[in-house]
Structure formats: structure tokens, C-alpha cells
Enzyme design. Structure first.
Site, PDB file in Angstrom:
ATOM      1  N   HIS A 136      -9.579  -3.292   9.977  1.00  0.00           N
ATOM      2  CA  HIS A 136      -9.518  -3.063   8.532  1.00  0.00           C
ATOM      3  C   HIS A 136     -10.079  -4.245   7.736  1.00  0.00           C
ATOM      4  CE1 HIS A 136      -7.753   0.727   7.515  1.00  0.00           C
ATOM      5  NE2 HIS A 136      -6.573   0.525   8.077  1.00  0.00           N
ATOM      6  N   GLU A 146       0.837  -1.184   0.000  1.00  0.00           N
ATOM      7  CA  GLU A 146       0.000   0.000   0.000  1.00  0.00           C
ATOM      8  C   GLU A 146       0.878   1.242   0.000  1.00  0.00           C
ATOM      9  OE1 GLU A 146      -2.790   0.512   3.239  1.00  0.00           O
ATOM     10  OE2 GLU A 146      -3.520   2.374   2.371  1.00  0.00           O
ATOM     11  N   GLU A 157      -2.459  -3.904   6.922  1.00  0.00           N
ATOM     12  CA  GLU A 157      -3.597  -4.812   7.087  1.00  0.00           C
ATOM     13  C   GLU A 157      -3.760  -5.861   5.991  1.00  0.00           C
ATOM     14  OE1 GLU A 157      -3.834  -1.437   6.370  1.00  0.00           O
ATOM     15  OE2 GLU A 157      -5.452  -1.038   4.949  1.00  0.00           O
ATOM     16  N   ASN A 158      -2.694  -6.266   5.291  1.00  0.00           N
ATOM     17  CA  ASN A 158      -2.800  -7.274   4.226  1.00  0.00           C
ATOM     18  C   ASN A 158      -3.745  -8.401   4.622  1.00  0.00           C
ATOM     19  OD1 ASN A 158      -0.398  -5.919   3.113  1.00  0.00           O
ATOM     20  ND2 ASN A 158       0.619  -6.935   4.819  1.00  0.00           N
ATOM     21  N   GLY A 170       3.323   2.063  10.841  1.00  0.00           N
ATOM     22  CA  GLY A 170       3.073   1.274  12.042  1.00  0.00           C
ATOM     23  C   GLY A 170       2.831  -0.190  11.719  1.00  0.00           C
ATOM     24  N   HIS A 195      -6.578  -1.807  15.166  1.00  0.00           N
ATOM     25  CA  HIS A 195      -6.750  -1.052  13.912  1.00  0.00           C
ATOM     26  C   HIS A 195      -6.612  -1.970  12.688  1.00  0.00           C
ATOM     27  CE1 HIS A 195      -6.368   2.657  11.427  1.00  0.00           C
ATOM     28  NE2 HIS A 195      -5.632   1.866  10.671  1.00  0.00           N
ATOM     29  N   GLU A 196      -5.520  -2.717  12.633  1.00  0.00           N
ATOM     30  CA  GLU A 196      -5.302  -3.559  11.442  1.00  0.00           C
ATOM     31  C   GLU A 196      -6.356  -4.661  11.379  1.00  0.00           C
ATOM     32  OE1 GLU A 196      -3.397  -2.059   9.587  1.00  0.00           O
ATOM     33  OE2 GLU A 196      -2.304  -0.884  11.081  1.00  0.00           O
TER      34      GLU A 196
HETATM   35  N1  B3K Z   1      -2.872   1.064   5.714  1.00  0.00           N
HETATM   36  C1  B3K Z   1      -1.554   1.154   6.252  1.00  0.00           C
HETATM   37  C2  B3K Z   1      -0.827   2.335   5.722  1.00  0.00           C
HETATM   38  C3  B3K Z   1       0.250   2.076   4.753  1.00  0.00           C
HETATM   39  C4  B3K Z   1       0.971   3.360   4.474  1.00  0.00           C
HETATM   40  C5  B3K Z   1       1.804   3.380   3.277  1.00  0.00           C
HETATM   41  N2  B3K Z   1       2.447   4.671   3.069  1.00  0.00           N
HETATM   42  C6  B3K Z   1      -1.550   1.216   7.734  1.00  0.00           C
HETATM   43  C7  B3K Z   1      -2.841   1.517   8.357  1.00  0.00           C
HETATM   44  O1  B3K Z   1      -3.330   2.621   8.339  1.00  0.00           O
HETATM   45  O2  B3K Z   1      -3.458   0.608   8.855  1.00  0.00           O
HETATM   46 ZN    ZN Z   2      -5.288   2.016   8.702  1.00  0.00          ZN
END
Ligand code: B3K
Ligand code: ZN
Length: 878
Positions: free
Chosen positions: A304, A125, A267-268, A264, A300-301
């Protein structure tokens, strides 16, 4: 270099071709990795016939071969440039096979496939997948992925998204694993990991009775630091079921911790990759803040999976669709796990220290930006934290039940789709049966609105008239702003501290407690009637909107609210407002060369708080923390960082002098006996104890110093150790130097703990801090390729030590620019963040302005700077 071009939301057009399935095959090698990709493509059925060209994105790739429906293409069959691969005249449906070679070991940008501590991992991402293979790398192309990894047995763990379907040995000491993800997903959610890692495993039983295997993968030396992350994951899964009825959808959920990570965590689908900072914790290595950060980011992840993965963003302008919403969800999760008011105060502190300045500077952008040059620059406090405030306002306007219905409707309606913030708003409007047309402006207008409230009490009629004016300062490209739809929560506090009945003119009945007014116009008046006495208004309770509030309350009203308001957030807020006023008055006095004084109102209020045995220690600690230098700077027309620093330090010393006995008593009372736990009550007691210690240490008294040293030596947990070390290292004493040395020797092999050690030194008040920071750049503890280290040392100095960064000589500025230029070729994302240290340069005195501008120009003049840094620097200079 060609000048980087902006991309506009208004130019969005749907993809011409969709991908049904992707079969990926990785032959992993440190120097060279071969990637074979087999795409089943078909023309987008929603589009009327257009040009039948397929455009794929790709960056830093070596194209080895290309086959269309089995036929090898020759160089004249396609067009290739630095960013794209174009095939003209392709059929309606076809199979494309692409072979590329990439070099993971050389990839220091930490985007695409790279190595961390010798293990392979990915970060896709927003646009990292194009550094792995040619692909329609956009979030509105969702496909089913199968991934085969082949690697040397040196990498026993082979992971990718979804379920493991096959694995086995191969010749030559190699082995393989094949993973299948049953859910359609955009390429940014792709992940793989290959490494020498150990696994910590547990389970979760979903509400509907499915067993989910939970795995955390870390380097062997970290195996004893995963318990808190695992417990946090289980709590998050249970919470999402309980609050929103959302269950996890695969049979396995994996988390991998890596030391080198730009952000941080990520969320793959089914395979989160985390910065190890947000996984690893043991009482002696992690602070209370770390424990809470882990719980929040793990949550958080996980959240997602529904808000981001099952329903994703149509394009990157919609980033806040998933991020604002998911931050709101993690905030609520943490509030339920810890203390709601404490959490709310921390959220607002963060918003004011990061997002408000962003909104007031050259990078100001709406929650849904209208354009960008480099999308990585838009993972901002505006998109994340103001985005979360926007979601919170829906919640406030709709109420909890309708909000939950709205979220359920949104997820049901758009499951498996890539959508927009308009789609989210439509679901909320429908579920809440409320008109949200004007509310849309929160997505499209940048800037922090200001609310000016005037209150007039009419003794005779026993009415209180509130006149509320809203305005919003101009931001780049937006001179005029239309009024926002703002929820204003308020209460009226009576003399005895109770909330008075609230009855608006024209209403037949009164309500008690907090109530929410909806503002729509530039100016509105509200008349409360039948009041038994003159109240003190408590406005914007719980921070019901991300605005700056101006009231005509006097110092005594604020001191009263600080002691009595029924809204715990506003009790804290009144204290902050009062301290801010008193501090800023002295900053002005300092500028005029007058002697500094501390208004006795403040020690008086602090004394009352310290003596209140019923109050929550965590809230007392927050109330006794003076507004940050950054926050104070924000309030000044021309920022004087030295004056702010001097005055704030003077207040701290003066308060410590006045309250010495009480602080000492609190420090002694709050000592813990038992073993460390990160539960909220214990966290609160430690916060208060360590706050008392930090005040006491301003007194430069040998007896107090030995108290502090005792804590440093005896404490069994990192929270207490680092608090003591911070207090000791703040002054140039022998004890301080010795303690830093001790700490280093004890933790020299622990990168996360060393980050704390670097940060403490970078944020020291000592006047020789810059020289120390320069010296530490050459220390074995530092590594310029590791983002955590850069943030801990260079970032902490340039963005967390205003008094030293803004040294009138300009030495801090030159250092920062040197670092931006040194980091840019290594990792443009990290360099661009650092370049943000200059973005508010116009807010300073002419001398500092000139010095900062010079550094910005020096960066801009360098040939070949990244698009990331280019955008920040150019917008800052514009
Ligand atoms: N979705 C990722 C963010 C990745 C950032 C890349 N520059 C983390 C998060 O917000 O959960
Ligand atoms: Zn996020």
C-alpha cells in the site's frame, strides 16, 4: 434518529479548501485526551470562486476552543452540529487552531483514538480521523503532518507517522515525542501509538543502498513471536523492488500489533497498525494458514505504501483503486513465495464463497459503488477480491511486461495525488496500447457474469466450434446489463493429455498451450481448425475472469480433465465441478426421500490422485476437498442447508470407507520427522496428512480415534494439534470433550489460540452446538468487546456453520439477531458484518424465509440502531 441518507458518487465535488500543513498535539490521558490541531489552509486554486465557507467533519468531539489567525472565535462565528463544523466567510489563506477533548477509554467502536490492552492506538480509515479532531476528513485533501505526543511515562513508547525529530522528559512523570512525516497524506493514513511495548528491530538495505530500520512493537509476552512477520516484511520489500522496481521511501518502517482491531491491519504511513493475529506466530501457537496469512497481510500493507499512500483515492467510491490493486499485488507476492497454483485455487475458493454470494444478494454493488449509506459497509469481497480479479484481467489482457509499464506510468503520473479508477484504466490503456472502453463496465456493473459455452466437434472437417454466450443477472437497481469485455483463457486437450495446436479459422499458423480469447459480445463463435483428433476443451484456465462458467462437458470429460489437464487450476476445477454435480444430484435424491449413493467415478478419481506419487501433496489435498456447503448452496435455486449437509457428510464417510487403506497409507507417509517449518512443501504435506485424517475420522472407529488422539497429544505444531482437535471435537465423544478441556487449560492465557478453540466449537457439526455457543458467551475466554472473539464465536457460528445456523426452528436466527442488537452499541462495524448473515434470506424455503425476515424486522424496529446496521438490514429487506 433521522433516517440515514445515501451519498452518491455523482455528487462528488472537489474540496473548497486545501490543508498545507497540520500540526497535531496530543495530551494523552485514558479518560480525557486533549487534542490541539493547527491547520494551515488555503482556498483550492483549481476552483473558480465559490462560496467561501469551510466545512470540517467531526464526530463525538468536545470542542474546547477555535482560533482563526490567532483570534478566538465566539459561538456565533461558526455553526456546529453532530457531524460538521462550518465557518462562513473565511479568508483565502489562514491558520485555524482547534482544541478538542476526546475519551479514548470509552471508545469501543475501535475507530479514531482508542485503547487496546491499556495502550493507545488509532484507526482512521475511512472516517475515523473526524473522531479525533475537526478536519476536512476526505482522502482528496492531502497535507504534511507533524505530531507531538505527550503522555505519562507509563507509556514509554510514543509513535506517529514519519521520522522522530525530537523527544524528551517533561515534569510530573510525563514525556513527549515529536514526529514529522515528509510525505503529504490524507487524514485516513494518520496514526499514533502510545504504550508499554517491546521492540523487535532489524534492517533492510534498499536497491539504491539506503538503510531502512524495521521495527515491530508488541506486548512483552509476545516478543518471541515476531520473527516470521519480520522475515515477511523483508521479503515483501525485496519483492516489490524486484518485480515493480518500487523502493520504500522513509528511513523507518514500524508495525504495531494490537489485540483489538476491527480489520486485519492498516497501512498508515510508516506506522502500520496490525491486528495481532497477522503478526504473532510461533510453531506451537500458529497454524500454517496463520503463517501464510501473516506473510500475505504484511505484504499487503507494505505494498500500500505505493498503491494507496503515494497514490491514493479521490473519494471512497474509488476504494478498489487501492484495495483491488493491492490485493492483486499481495496475491502475486504470495504466489511467488509459495505455490502459484495452490494460491490461485485458494483465491478462487474465497471469491466463490464470499464474493459470488454478495453479488447475488441484496448488498450487490459494483467494484466502484455508485452510492453508500455507511462506507464501512463497503470494505467488501467485491471491492477487495473482485477488484483484484479486475486487476488480474488487465494483466491477462496486456501481458506481464505491458502491465508493469502501465503500473509504472500510473504511479509516475499520479505520485502525490488522489485519483480515480478511470485514471488507472487510462494508464493501462496507454501502456498496453489497447482499447479498454468496454472493460470499464467491470467497475460500474454489479453481478457475476455467466458464460455458457457449447462445443461442437466436426469429425469430417476436423474443427471445433465454440459458441460462447454471456449474460449477467440483474442486481438491485440494475435490471439490464451490457456485455463485458472478458478474457477467456483456454486450451484443447488431446487424448494423451497433451494440449493440441490451436488455430482459429483465418489464421495461418497454430499456437500451442493456453491462449486468451477476448469476448465482447453477447454471443460469439470461434472455430478451431486442423485438429488431429476430438479434443476435450479446458475453458477459463487459471480462472481468467470472475464469471460462472457453464459447459456441456459430461462427467467423463470432467474426470479426464481432472486427471490430465495441463492447467493445474483447471485440473482442480474439473474435480470440483464433478463433485458438485454428483453432490447436487444426491441433494435432489435426498429431497425425494431416496437412498443416497456415491457414483464410483468420484472414489475412482480420488484413488488415482492419492496414488500419484509425483503430484504435489498440497494440490492433492485441495483436489480431495469437496466443495463447501456455502458453494453448494449457491448452486441451488432454493437452498436446503440440511440436505446439503447430510449429503456432503455422506460423501465424506463413503469416500473414507472406500479409500480407507489408501488414506491411512497417505496419513502415515506424510509424517514429518524434523522440526516444524512453514515452507510450502512441508505445508502441503501437513495439509494432505490432515485431510486424510479428517476423512478417516468420519468412520467413527476407535482405532482411528486413538491415532488422532496421538497426534493431538504429540504434535509440536499448532497445525497438527488443531487438525486433530477439530476431528475429535466434531463428534460428541468423551475423547473430544476431554481434548477440548486439555487444550483450554494449556492455552487459557493466550487470546489468539483461544480464538481457534472458540471457532472449533462454534463450527462443530454436533446438533447441540447453539447451546454450546450460548454457554461460551459467558465463558472467561469470551469478550464481546473484542472483534476477534466475536468473529471466532458468534461470527463462526452464524456465518461458518450453515447446517446449525439454519436450524429449522429459527433458534440460530434469533440468536444472531440478539447478538447484532447487543453488539451494535459497542461496535457498529462488527454488528453490521454479523447482520450480513441474513442477507441471502430470500434464497431459502418459505418457512426459513419468514423466520429470517422476522429477525431482520425485529432489528429494524429498534430505535437508534447504527447507520452501519441500518443499511445492511434495510437493503436486505428491500
Ligand atoms: N485499508 C485497511 C482497511 C481499513 C478498513 C476500515 N473499515 C486495511 C487494508 O485493506 O489494507
Ligand atoms: Zn488494503
Amino acid at each position: 434518529m433521522t433516517t440515514p441518507q445515501a451519498i452518491y458518487l455523482r455528487d462528488y465535488s472537489p474540496p473548497a479548501y486545501l490543508v498545507e500543513t497540520v500540526d497535531l498535539h496530543f495530551d494523552l490521558g485514558d479518560d480525557l485526551t486533549l487534542v490541539r490541531s493547527r491547520l494551515a489552509l488555503r482556498r483550492n486554486p483549481d476552483l473558480c470562486r465559490g462560496e467561501n465557507a469551510l466545512v470540517l467533519q467531526g464526530r463525538c468531539l468536545e470542542l474546547r476552543s477555535l482560533r482563526l489567525d490567532g483570534r478566538t472565535l465566539a459561538a456565533e462565528d461558526y455553526r456546529l452540529d453532530d457531524e460538521t463544523l462550518t465557518l462562513a466567510g473565511v479568508p483565502e489563506a489562514f491558520v485555524l487552531e482547534v482544541e478538542t477533548a476526546i475519551r479514548p477509554r470509552e471508545n469501543t467502536s475501535l475507530e479514531g483514538l482508542y485503547q487496546s490492552s491499556g495502550n493507545f492506538c488509532t484507526q482512521c480509515e475511512p472516517q475515523g480521523f473526524r473522531k479525533i479532531t475537526y478536519y476536512p476528513d476526505r482522502s482528496d485533501v492531502m497535507a504534511r503532518f507533524t505530531t507531538t505526543l505527550v503522555a505519562d511515562r507509563r507509556f514509554p513508547v510514543l509513535l506517529a507517522n514519519g521520522n522522530l525529530v525530537e523527544k524528551g522528559d517533561l515534569e510530573g512523570g510525563r514525556h513527549f515525542a515529536r514526529w514529522e512525516d515528509p510525505f503529504k497524506k490524507p487524514s485516513y493514513l494518520f496514526a499514533l501509538v502510545a504504550g508499554d511495548l517491546v521492540k523487535i528491530e532489524d534492517r533492510f538495505r534498499t536497491r539504491s543502498g539506503r538503510e531502512v530500520t524495521l521495527q515491530i512493537y508488541v506486548e512483552a509476552r509476545n516478543a518471541d513471536r515476531c520473527a516470521h512477520a519480520m522475515a515477511s516484511l523483508q521479503k515483501a520489500m525485496a519483492w516489490d523492488e524486484e518485480i515493480y522496481g518500487l523502493e520504500y521511501d522513509l528511513d523507518i518502517y514500524m508495525i504495531v500489533a494490537v489485540d483489538d482491531f476491527n480489520f486485519g491491519a492498516m497501512e498508515n504511513k510508516g506506522l502500520n497498525i496490525f491486528n495481532s493475529k497477522y503478526v504473532l506466530a510461533r510453531p506451537d501457537t500458529a497454524t500454517d494458514a496463520d503463517y501464510q496469512g501473516i506473510e500475505g497481510v504484511i505484504g499487503h500493507e507494505y505494498f500500500h505504501n505505493w498503491t494507496g499512500n503515494r497514490v491514493t483515492c479521490r473519494d471512497w467510491f474509488q476504494l478498489s483503486l487501492k484495495e483491488g490493486l493491492t490485493v492483486f499485488r499481495d496475491q502475486e507476492f504470495s504466489a511467488d513465495m509459495t505455490s502459484r497454483p495452490v494460491k490461485r485455487i485458494e483465491e478462487v475458493r474465497l471469491l466463490r464463497n464470499t464474493q459470488f454470494p454478495e453479488d447475488a444478494g441484496p448488498m450487490a454493488h459494483p467494484v466502484r459503488p455508485a452510492s453508500y449509506v455507511e462506507i464501512n459497509n463497503f470494505y467488501t469481497a467485491t471491492v477487495y477480491n473482485k477488484g483484484a480479479e479486475v486487476i488480474r484481467m488487465y494483466h491477462t489482457l496486456l501481458g506481464d511486461a505491458a502491465f508493469c509499464r502501465g503500473l509504472a506510468l500510473y504511479l509516475r503520473r499520479h505520485d502525490g495525488q488522489a485519483v480515480t479508477t478511470d485514471d488507472f484504466l487510462a494508464a493501462m490503456a496507454e501502456a498496453g496500447q489497447i482499447d479498454l472502453e468496454q472493460f470499464r463496465l467491470w467497475y460500474s456493473q454489479a453481478g457475476t457474469p455467466e458464460l455458457a459455452v457449447k462445443c461442437v466437434y466436426d469429425e469430417e472437417r476436423r474443427t471445433l466450434t465454440l459458441t460462447v454466450r454471456q449474460s449477467c443477472p440483474p442486481t438491485p437497481g440494475e435490471a439490464e446489463k451490457a456485455p463485458f469485455h472478458i478474457p477467456l483463457a483456454l486450451g484443447l486437450v488431446g487424448r494423451n493429455g497433451c494440449d493440441l495446436p490451436l488455430q482459429l479459422e483465418g489464421e495461418t499458423e497454430a499456437t500451442t498451450g493456453t491462449r486468451v480469447l477476448s469476448l465482447h459480445n453477447e454471443e460469439e463463435t470461434f472455430c478451431f481448425i486442423n485438429l488431429p483428433e476430438a479434443p476435450v476443451p479446458s475453458l477459463l484456465r487459471n480462472f481468467s475472469a470472475p464469471v460462472r462458467l457453464k459447459t456441456d462437458l459430461d462427467d467423463n470429460d470432467l474426470a479426464f480433465l481432472m486427471a490430465c489437464d495441463n492447467d493445474p487450476f483447471n485440473r482442480w476445477e474439473a474435480g470440483q465441478q464433478l463433485s458438485t454435480r454428483l453432490l447436487l444430484r444426491q441433494v435432489e435424491a435426498f429431497g425425494r426421500g431416496e437412498t443416497l449413493v456415491l457414483d464410483p467415478l468420484l472414489p475412482g478419481a480420488f484413488r488415482a490422485l492419492l496414488g500419484d506419487s509425483d503430484a504435489d501433496p498440497a494440490l492433492i489435498a485441495l483436489a480431495l476437498t469437496l466443495p463447501s456447503e456455502t458453494f453448494l448452496a449457491e448452486q441451488m435455486p432454493v437452498i436446503d442447508p440440511s440436505a446439503i449437509h447430510e449429503v456432503r457428510e455422506f460423501f465424506r464417510r463413503q469416500l473414507a470407507t472406500d479409500l480407507r487403506q489408501l488414506l491411512l497409507a497417505v496419513y502415515t507417509d506424510q509424517q514429518e520427522d524434523g522440526p516444524y517449518t512453514p515452507d510450502p512443501a512441508a505445508v502441503g504435506r501437513r495439509a494432505l496428512k490432515n485431510l486424510a485424517l479428517s476423512y478417516l475420522m468420519t468412520l467413527d472407529d476407535p482405532a482411528l480415534r486413538s491415532l488422532c488422539l496421538r497426534q493431538f497429544k504429540r504434535a509440536d505444531n499448532m497445525t497438527d494439534v488443531i487438525a486433530a482437535l477439530g476431528a475429535l471435537a466434531g463428534s460428541a465423544t468423551e475423547e473430544g470433550t476431554a481434548a477440548l478441556e486439555d487444550f483450554y487449560l494449556r492455552w487459557q492465557n493466550d487470546p489468539l489460540v483461544l480464538d481457534k478453540w472458540l471457532s472449533l466449537q462454534a463450527t462443530s457439526r454436533r446438533t447441540d452446538t447453539l447451546a454450546e455457543v450460548r454457554r461460551l458467551l459467558g465463558h472467561p475466554a469470551y469478550n464481546g468487546k473484542n472483534p476477534n472473539k466475536v468473529r471466532a464465536l458468534v461470527g463462526a457460528f452464524c456465518q461458518g456453520n450453515p447446517a446449525r445456523f439454519h436450524d429449522p426452528s429459527g433458534a440460530g436466527y434469533a440468536f444472531c439477531a440478539d447478538q447484532v442488537l447487543a453488539l451494535d452499541p459497542v461496535n457498529p462495524q462488527v454488528a453490521a458484518r454479523l447482520a450480513g448473515a441474513f442477507s441471502n434470506w430470500r434464497r431459502f424455503d418459505p418457512k426459513r424465509q419468514a423466520l429470517m425476515k422476522e429477525e431482520l424486522e425485529r432489528i429494524a424496529a429498534v430505535a437508534g440502531i447504527s447507520r452501519d446496521v441500518y443499511e445492511i438490514v434495510m437493503k436486505s429487506l428491500a
